[in-house]
Design a protein around this motif. Sequence first.
Motif, PDB file in Angstrom:
ATOM      1  N   UNK A 191       0.791  -1.191  -3.261  1.00  0.00           N
ATOM      2  CA  UNK A 191       0.328  -0.727  -2.160  1.00  0.00           C
ATOM      3  C   UNK A 191       0.067  -1.408  -0.962  1.00  0.00           C
ATOM      4  N   UNK A 192      -0.435  -2.489  -1.130  1.00  0.00           N
ATOM      5  CA  UNK A 192      -0.610  -3.571  -0.151  1.00  0.00           C
ATOM      6  C   UNK A 192       0.689  -3.939   0.377  1.00  0.00           C
ATOM      7  N   UNK A 193       1.629  -4.530  -0.278  1.00  0.00           N
ATOM      8  CA  UNK A 193       3.013  -4.790   0.067  1.00  0.00           C
ATOM      9  C   UNK A 193       3.630  -3.728   0.742  1.00  0.00           C
ATOM     10  N   UNK A 194       3.654  -2.487   0.328  1.00  0.00           N
ATOM     11  CA  UNK A 194       4.431  -1.606   1.019  1.00  0.00           C
ATOM     12  C   UNK A 194       3.772  -1.470   2.501  1.00  0.00           C
ATOM     13  N   UNK A 248      -7.898   4.038  -4.324  1.00  0.00           N
ATOM     14  CA  UNK A 248      -7.737   4.100  -2.674  1.00  0.00           C
ATOM     15  C   UNK A 248      -7.735   2.610  -2.274  1.00  0.00           C
ATOM     16  N   UNK A 249      -7.890   1.518  -3.045  1.00  0.00           N
ATOM     17  CA  UNK A 249      -7.651   0.213  -2.660  1.00  0.00           C
ATOM     18  C   UNK A 249      -6.492  -0.017  -2.027  1.00  0.00           C
ATOM     19  N   UNK A 250      -6.209  -0.760  -1.074  1.00  0.00           N
ATOM     20  CA  UNK A 250      -4.978  -1.491  -0.758  1.00  0.00           C
ATOM     21  C   UNK A 250      -4.792  -2.414  -1.345  1.00  0.00           C
ATOM     22  N   UNK A 304      -1.847  10.111  -2.639  1.00  0.00           N
ATOM     23  CA  UNK A 304      -1.709  11.158  -3.578  1.00  0.00           C
ATOM     24  C   UNK A 304      -3.293  11.372  -4.169  1.00  0.00           C
ATOM     25  N   UNK A 305      -3.553  12.603  -4.128  1.00  0.00           N
ATOM     26  CA  UNK A 305      -4.882  12.845  -4.814  1.00  0.00           C
ATOM     27  C   UNK A 305      -5.064  12.506  -6.142  1.00  0.00           C
TER      28      UNK A 305
END
Length: 255
Positions: A84-87, A78-80, A73-74
């Motif tokens: 977010x990393x687990x997904x 931006x970091x993983x 999303x805007x």
Amino acid sequence: MNRGSINRDEFAKYLEQTLDINRFRDYCPNGLQVEGRASITKLVTGVTASLALLEAAAHEGADAILVHHGYFWRGEDARVVGPKQRRLKLLLGQDISLFAYHLPLDAHPEFGNNVQLARRLGLVPDGRFGENDLGWLGVPADAGLGTVGGLAKDIEERLGRAPLLIGDPAQKLGRIAWCTGAAQGMLGDAIAAGASVYLSGEISEPTVHLAREAGAAYLACGHHATERFGVQALGEHLAQEFGIEHRFIDITNPV
């Protein structure tokens, strides 16, 4: 039992054309967001690409997941890292593709959230409003509902949750406008289009005052609750079009 398959890139192209994704200025990329295996035989759909949905889809043996709320999303970090990393680790580790369609799925005249919600609630559309014609206008098919309170009770029965009602329950129903999800910012446009009742998923603090001062009734029916139907309709269409398996998985959300 469906046993067909479709090439991932052909699948993405079909959706791009069907939903006319290039017409929209959106807050996220629409289309293939995470690339998985090249062939799709089993599709899972859901509202949001949460970890719970990904885990359920992996358990189902899905080749691809299609959602309304995807990633990137805007303005997001931006970091993983973290969730977010687990997904992403699960998707990439299981070689599952993730497709996401936001505004294009809201607006589509056949598979969109707004037209599908209208069918679920017994609303008869007769107009559109707002940018990209995202908002819809119409009247209830059941003229006997009579009042805003009657409409609220009917919505509760059909969606399985009571809407938050701002306004007088005894107010007579006039023209109704609706837009699913976080569409509270379209209330002014709905009033300008001639609506006296507005229905969306969410509501915000200033929206309450605007509704009161304009003499409009507002029904906030839940972001998740109002956006369950478009992705189901699209998934069923894709299953019929390509002969693939499809299952909608509803990860409950009280918002």
